[in-house]
Each structure stands twice: as C-alpha cells, then as structure tokens.
Design an enzyme around this catalytic site. Structure first.
Site, mmCIF file in Angstrom:
data_model
loop_
_atom_site.group_PDB
_atom_site.id
_atom_site.type_symbol
_atom_site.label_atom_id
_atom_site.label_comp_id
_atom_site.label_asym_id
_atom_site.label_seq_id
_atom_site.Cartn_x
_atom_site.Cartn_y
_atom_site.Cartn_z
ATOM 1 N N CYS A 135 0.769 -1.145 -0.144
ATOM 2 C CA CYS A 135 -0.047 0.022 0.022
ATOM 3 C C CYS A 135 0.759 1.354 -0.030
ATOM 4 C CB CYS A 135 -0.770 0.042 1.277
ATOM 5 S SG CYS A 135 0.028 -0.387 2.750
ATOM 6 N N HIS A 179 -1.445 0.456 7.291
ATOM 7 C CA HIS A 179 -1.830 0.629 6.028
ATOM 8 C C HIS A 179 -1.779 2.088 5.634
ATOM 9 C CE1 HIS A 179 -4.490 -0.556 2.871
ATOM 10 N NE2 HIS A 179 -5.523 0.273 2.815
ATOM 11 N N ASP A 217 -8.132 4.312 -1.273
ATOM 12 C CA ASP A 217 -7.624 3.125 -0.689
ATOM 13 C C ASP A 217 -7.678 2.125 -1.807
ATOM 14 O OD1 ASP A 217 -7.023 0.711 0.765
ATOM 15 O OD2 ASP A 217 -8.275 1.324 2.490
#
Length: 180
Positions: free
Chosen positions: A7, A57, A75
C-alpha cells in the site's frame, strides 16, 4: 499502479498522478502502538464482514483545493470503492459511535498524516519488511523498482507513532473532523 500488500508504494505512485495537480492531498499511515489495527471492508479479509488486522496501512486523502468539506479517500485495498467520501470511508473501515466503542482499544487506529510532497520527497523502501527469515518475499513484490531514494528503508519511521518524524499524529475522531 497497484500491487496487493504494498500500500505504501501504491500510494507513493498515486500521489504523483497529474489528476491531483491543484488538489490538497495528504497521506495517512494507519497503525497504532502495537502495530495491529482492525480494518473492515478490505480485499484481503479472510471472511467477509470480519476485520483484517494490519500492522499498518497507507491511504491518500484529497480534496480539490479551496473546496473543503469534499475530502475523499483513495484506498486501493478497500471494497468500499476508491475514492470514497471521507466520512463513508471512516464509517465503513473503522465504524464510528457504538460500533467503534466495541473494538478493543489496542486495535483502534492512529494516523500519521503528512503532506504528499513530504511523503514523496522522503519515503524510501527496500522491501525488506516483506522478506521472510530465509529471504523469500512473503507476498509477490511489485514489478516496478523499489522506492529507494533516500538511502535505507525508512518505512518503520513513518509507522512509529512515538518518535517525532514527519507529519502529525491523529486519532480517528481527529481525522473525522477534517471533513467539518
């Protein structure tokens, strides 16, 4: 550009996309002191409707400059879509109100929020955090080269909420207030 389980690199590339010229964009590192944060509606969840526990994250928060109140979250690992209005993302990913109160405090998120230009100028990763003890990748690496512009990997500094570093540390309610 997208690679599951990377990520921070996905967001590093997204932050450079020309579509965000003129936008107010920030990067949010989501973690907590024990590096075990509960997130719902993530693609990698083993069972739908259940949370996944990430050590960290990374997402992008953006709003067209001068248009406060229209903050959105990108996201790529969320099943909520991308982008999603900030309030909808926070509700769907962490819950708010009585639902959030049921999440044990040790699994609640904290956030390191920083300007995208600070992230782009300072982030480096050699992907060593994704290597097993025998040197094999825990998850397939991206096809692009590592983001290694400032020397050794500094991902742990971005995830460390105790030591002063770039950006500011916020809790969930602080992030929810950005949209107000």
């Amino acid at each position: 550009m997208y690679q599951p389980h990377y990520c921070e690199e996905n967001m590093w590339h997204l932050c450079q996309t020309p579509q965000f010229n003129g936008w107010d964009c920030r990067v949010l590192f989501i973690t907590n002191p024990i590096r075990c944060c509960a997130l719902w509606n993530q693609r990698a969840v083993p069972q739908p409707g259940q949370p996944i526990l990430w050590d960290y994250h990374v997402v992008m928060l953006g709003s067209p400059s001068g248009d406060k109140g229209t903050w959105q979250i990108w996201d790529h690992d969320s099943t909520l879509g991308s982008p999603v209005p900030l309030g909808d993302y926070l509700q769907g990913t962490f819950g708010l109100g009585s639902f959030f109160e049921k999440v044990p405090k040790r699994f609640r998120p904290k956030f390191r929020m920083l300007q995208t230009q600070d992230f782009l100028a300072n982030f480096s990763s050699d992907r060593s955090h994704m290597l097993s003890e025998n040197g094999n990748f825990l998850q397939p690496p991206p096809s692009w080269p590592p983001i290694n512009q400032k020397g050794p990997s500094n991902l742990s500094q971005f995830c460390d909420l105790e030591t002063p570093f770039l950006g500011e540390i916020l809790d969930l309610l602080d992030v929810a207030q950005i949209d107000k």
